[in-house]
Design an enzyme around this catalytic site. Structure first.
Site, PDB file in Angstrom:
ATOM      1  N   ILE A 229      -1.060  -0.160   3.166  1.00 30.68           N
ATOM      2  CA  ILE A 229      -0.220   0.868   3.778  1.00 30.68           C
ATOM      3  C   ILE A 229      -0.492   0.937   5.276  1.00 30.68           C
ATOM      4  O   ILE A 229      -1.649   0.899   5.708  1.00 30.68           O
ATOM      5  CB  ILE A 229      -0.506   2.246   3.147  1.00 30.68           C
ATOM      6  CG1 ILE A 229      -0.280   2.199   1.634  1.00 30.68           C
ATOM      7  CG2 ILE A 229       0.355   3.334   3.781  1.00 30.68           C
ATOM      8  CD1 ILE A 229      -0.838   3.410   0.913  1.00 30.68           C
ATOM      9  N   HIS A 230       0.558   1.055   6.064  1.00 24.97           N
ATOM     10  CA  HIS A 230       0.372   1.333   7.484  1.00 24.97           C
ATOM     11  C   HIS A 230      -0.273   2.713   7.623  1.00 24.97           C
ATOM     12  O   HIS A 230       0.094   3.641   6.896  1.00 24.97           O
ATOM     13  CB  HIS A 230       1.721   1.317   8.202  1.00 24.97           C
ATOM     14  CG  HIS A 230       1.618   1.351   9.697  1.00 24.97           C
ATOM     15  ND1 HIS A 230       1.289   2.500  10.387  1.00 24.97           N
ATOM     16  CD2 HIS A 230       1.787   0.379  10.624  1.00 24.97           C
ATOM     17  CE1 HIS A 230       1.272   2.231  11.676  1.00 24.97           C
ATOM     18  NE2 HIS A 230       1.565   0.954  11.852  1.00 24.97           N
ATOM     19  N   PRO A 231      -1.233   2.878   8.523  1.00 26.76           N
ATOM     20  CA  PRO A 231      -1.894   4.192   8.655  1.00 26.76           C
ATOM     21  C   PRO A 231      -0.922   5.352   8.816  1.00 26.76           C
ATOM     22  O   PRO A 231      -1.156   6.444   8.280  1.00 26.76           O
ATOM     23  CB  PRO A 231      -2.773   4.009   9.903  1.00 26.76           C
ATOM     24  CG  PRO A 231      -3.070   2.548   9.939  1.00 26.76           C
ATOM     25  CD  PRO A 231      -1.842   1.867   9.421  1.00 26.76           C
TER      26      PRO A 231
END
Length: 338
Positions: A229-231
């Site tokens: 997941i992208h932060p």
């Protein structure tokens, strides 16, 4: 006070600002005035339609700060992913190879292009201004869509999915895209995502490999992106995971981000929300914080409110809450705890 409501054509200038600020990978929020205008018109038409089953409708919501009449977020429901064209994704599963002569059996993880998720309802387009991240209003922006589905379940499929934006670096590059998609469509990740937002993912998917991709043959940096997941997408993931969504075996076509899936009957805001009627009042002995919606269609509204809720009893709303929800004495509302 912040209120979630259906988008209107007059929101277009502010939507363009939200689109410019949104995370790369949120392809359902294109930074293009004409595409956004069409998305708004399609949503307005969807709220007006009299339907008995889920079809191509999209329901676009905005989160408005009523004090300054400023949009601070948006989110969307697509009633049927893949209704007009296949909804492509990558199926992540193991392929077993074996040799009887050598008595060897080996499982190899692979990614295969598919459109298995076509026909499900899709949550997309989640974006909220930075000042409201990790606040109750992020919950409102995401979960009020689920309250809407609960109130109008015949308009949606029995299963809901969402794609969480996958990892990309500070320069906007995706190691997964660079290792896979870029070889078949010579564009940087950000440009591919932009094209997908402006057109569709179909023409890009048609150029992707139609045979399994063996993950061990990819660079480690690309393998590490599968399901990552992208932060900036973590909050959207966390909210829906608490709602009962589970990570499934599918990942995003472009960045390898995870896909979440849940049946309507397992979604907390649908299964555990309850109906009450409004009682007018000016003083509330607040005992908890709730998401509250009015259950209407084109007049749908939802807010966060501090309330005193007792099962089977009317719920007191003050004048500000009633105005935001556009309800009055005796109106029906739907509630779920935060």
């Amino acid at each position: 006070m912040l209120v979630l409501r259906p988008v209107e054509l007059t929101d277009l200038p502010q939507l363009q600002r939200l689109a410019r600020e949104s995370l790369v990978g949120v392809t359902s929020l294109p930074d293009d005035a004409e595409r956004l205008r069409q998305r708004v018109l399609d949503s307005c038409a969807s709220f007006e339609k009299d339907v008995e089953d889920h079809g191509p409708e999209n329901y676009f919501f905005v989160l408005e700060d009523l004090t300054c009449q400023r949009l601070v977020g948006c989110s969307e429901i697509l009633a049927t992913a893949g209704y007009n064209e296949p909804f492509y994704s990558l199926r992540n599963r193991h392929y077993t190879s074996a040799s009887r002569e050598l008595n060897i059996e080996h499982d190899v993880p692979t990614l295969s292009l598919c459109h298995d998720l076509s026909g499900h309802t899709l949550l997309r387009g989640f974006h909220i201004d930075a000042e409201w991240v990790r606040s109750p209003f992020s919950e409102l922006l995401s979960r009020a869509r689920l309250l809407f589905i609960g109130a109008h379940s015949s308009r949606f499929a029995n299963t809901v999915i969402t794609e969480i934006v996958g990892f990309s670096n500070d320069e906007g590059g995706s190691p997964f895209w660079d290792a896979v998609g870029k070889h078949f469509f010579d564009l940087p990740y950000a440009e591919a995502e932009k094209l997908c937002g402006l057109n569709s993912r179909t023409f890009l998917a048609e150029l992707m490999p139609h045979y399994p991709i063996y993950l061990p043959m990819l660079p480690e940096t690309a393998r590490d992106c599968v399901g990552r997941i992208h932060p900036d997408g973590q909050e959207a993931f966390d909210i829906l995971e608490r709602e009962g969504f589970d990570t499934c075996q599918y990942v995003d076509l472009f960045d390898g981000g995870p896909t979440l899936q849940a049946r309507l009957c397992d979604i907390r805001s649908i299964a555990q929300s309850h109906i009450a009627t409004v009682k007018t009042g000016s003083s509330i002995d607040a005992r908890g914080r709730y998401l509250v919606s009015n259950d209407l269609l084109k007049g749908y509204r939802a807010i966060v409110a501090e309330l005193d809720v007792n099962p089977g009893q009317p719920v007191v709303l003050d004048a500000r809450m009633r105005a935001a929800l556009n309800v009055s004495e005796g109106s029906r509302i739907r509630l779920i705890t935060l």
